[in-house]
Design an enzyme around this catalytic site. Sequence first.
Site, PDB file in Angstrom:
ATOM      1  N   THR A 380       4.848  14.482  48.176  1.00 43.39           N
ATOM      2  CA  THR A 380       4.684  13.180  48.813  1.00 43.39           C
ATOM      3  C   THR A 380       3.444  13.214  49.678  1.00 43.39           C
ATOM      4  O   THR A 380       2.971  14.264  50.071  1.00 43.39           O
ATOM      5  CB  THR A 380       5.935  12.875  49.673  1.00 43.39           C
ATOM      6  OG1 THR A 380       7.096  13.065  48.873  1.00 43.39           O
ATOM      7  CG2 THR A 380       5.921  11.466  50.224  1.00 43.39           C
ATOM      8  N   GLU A 400       7.679  12.810  43.951  1.00 43.13           N
ATOM      9  CA  GLU A 400       8.880  13.579  44.292  1.00 43.13           C
ATOM     10  C   GLU A 400       8.580  15.060  44.471  1.00 43.13           C
ATOM     11  O   GLU A 400       8.051  15.431  45.488  1.00 43.13           O
ATOM     12  CB  GLU A 400      10.001  13.347  43.283  1.00 43.13           C
ATOM     13  CG  GLU A 400      11.400  13.392  43.915  1.00 43.13           C
ATOM     14  CD  GLU A 400      11.965  14.782  44.127  1.00 43.13           C
ATOM     15  OE1 GLU A 400      11.797  15.642  43.251  1.00 43.13           O
ATOM     16  OE2 GLU A 400      12.578  14.993  45.182  1.00 43.13           O
ATOM     17  N   SER A 439      15.926   7.610  49.081  1.00 48.20           N
ATOM     18  CA  SER A 439      14.719   8.294  49.523  1.00 48.20           C
ATOM     19  C   SER A 439      14.870   8.700  50.980  1.00 48.20           C
ATOM     20  O   SER A 439      15.766   8.237  51.682  1.00 48.20           O
ATOM     21  CB  SER A 439      13.505   7.365  49.373  1.00 48.20           C
ATOM     22  OG  SER A 439      12.351   7.917  49.964  1.00 48.20           O
ATOM     23  N   GLY A 462       9.837  15.404  51.496  1.00 44.01           N
ATOM     24  CA  GLY A 462      11.169  15.310  50.918  1.00 44.01           C
ATOM     25  C   GLY A 462      12.214  15.004  51.984  1.00 44.01           C
ATOM     26  O   GLY A 462      11.992  14.163  52.862  1.00 44.01           O
TER      27      GLY A 462
END
Length: 555
Positions: A380, A400, A439, A462
């Site tokens: 990310t 991801e 998310s 994450g």
Amino acid sequence: MTLLRNFRIERATAVALLFLCAGCASLSAPENEKQAEGRRFMVAAAHPLAAEAGATVLRLGGGAVDAAIAVQMVLGLVEPEASGLGGGAFMLHWSAKEKKLRAYDGREIAPASSSPALFLDRDGKPMPFMAAAASGRSVGVPGVLRMLEMAYQRHGRLRWAELLQYAIFAAEEGWPMSARLHAQLEKETHLRNDPQARAIFYGADGRPRPVGARLTNRAYGATVRTLAFEGVEAFYRGPIAADIARAVRTHAKPGGLTEEDLAAYRAVERDPLCGPYRQWRVCSMPPPSSGGVAVLQILGMLERTEFPSQPAGSEKALHLYAEASRLAYADRARFIGDPDFVSVPTAALVDGKYLEKRAALIGERAIGLAPSGDPEAAGTTHFTIVDAEGDVVSMTSTIEATFGSRIMVRGFLLNNELTDFDFTPNSRNEVEPRKRPRSSMAPTIVFGPAGEVRLAVGSPGGPFIIHYVAKALIGTLGWNLPMAEAIGLPNFSNRNGATEVERGSAYEALSDALRARGHEVVLRELTSGLHGVERIPGGWRGAADPRRGGAAFGE
């Protein structure tokens, strides 16, 4: 015809020279570029080429969304392990003229053929993570371009094609291999199996090209050139969409994504999620991201404990934070999912009375495995931009895992975002057709008592994103640290399990004291990528995380 003729790139000579520089081998911003001040505008992003592209757009009169498009397009090229055309994103946008905050959802969605058993093996057991991730079945329908298109249609100022020229130029002329990308490639075991990726990033010996080696990705340049001339629709219908679907469905571990899935994708505007912290108003993303809910829960619970009176970085402060985090993650696991598919009690989860009850569970010793509450009875990048008119973008973008699904199409990597669903069925976050996975992304904008923007911040990481963002907010708003110092604080986490401490940081010395309170302490790498901008007298100050190769540029 060259790019210079196509897009009049003479207006961006500074960027072109930077892309072609011979002395920037590592392309990690020096310490004097990790923080910057400016009266008119500010950009903080995870790579100096991307930050400079955004700053150039602002110099040419573009707005925050224009700059965000240029930044994302460059990041997708030079930071391919983290984000790109094949992924998704969340954006907060503040319009100073309208005095309005908007939340744009470009999260990937599951193909129509998906089922709750997507990640179960033949015996009905959850697959190992990497077996699921490095495969076609992990690929969700990318959403970042539709989201940028939606934001551009409402807030864009410069020509769309002009915003894409920086990425095209760099892809065709080349950019130096950064130390960070090289290190990620050294650890990677699946990407070299993809022929396109191997030709770009690896030498004849099968090892990653050396730091400073000039990389080119003409396929990426061609893809972005198509988007420049034909618009975003060319990604979701036609030859590009056909190639994406073919790559997923013909992979050794195939997935179900189709051209029809791509054509059906829509970005969504949602109501931002806001809540109080001391005298500030903190706003972030609502579900399907759990980031905003969890950050507001952690801040709200801490405000109702002894935390505000504890010294910065003290053992007691870390204990209280870990316990608040533990409780927030328990709620995250039970209640958060795609609000278009399941009922999410968002307002109740951040209600002051509910947070008072949750905070009352925090004592002098670790709770252990925390229960969820009853409010009704988780590769990310992030960048932050402020333009000359005071508009603000805080955007977190992802594919991801590092390098996503390890499937490259037309120069960009496809996401493995479907692994953010729960592998075991019968939860709010189970896999369903056309559903968005939960998310942890938490792009955040904070407002002062008079409604003025105080700061904007966000991070990759994450499930740790929540902690990184909360840390930056506590550091700036709670401990009155400058943004750069707050970002540089050691990272610390509890996801309703072990208390995780950044290896090699000053917090390691507190491990024994935390264990005495009942914490299971684990030392690990916690590499945040926080990028933030804060208001200072007369202008703005931007800061990039010292753990990554990003930069801040202002004027």
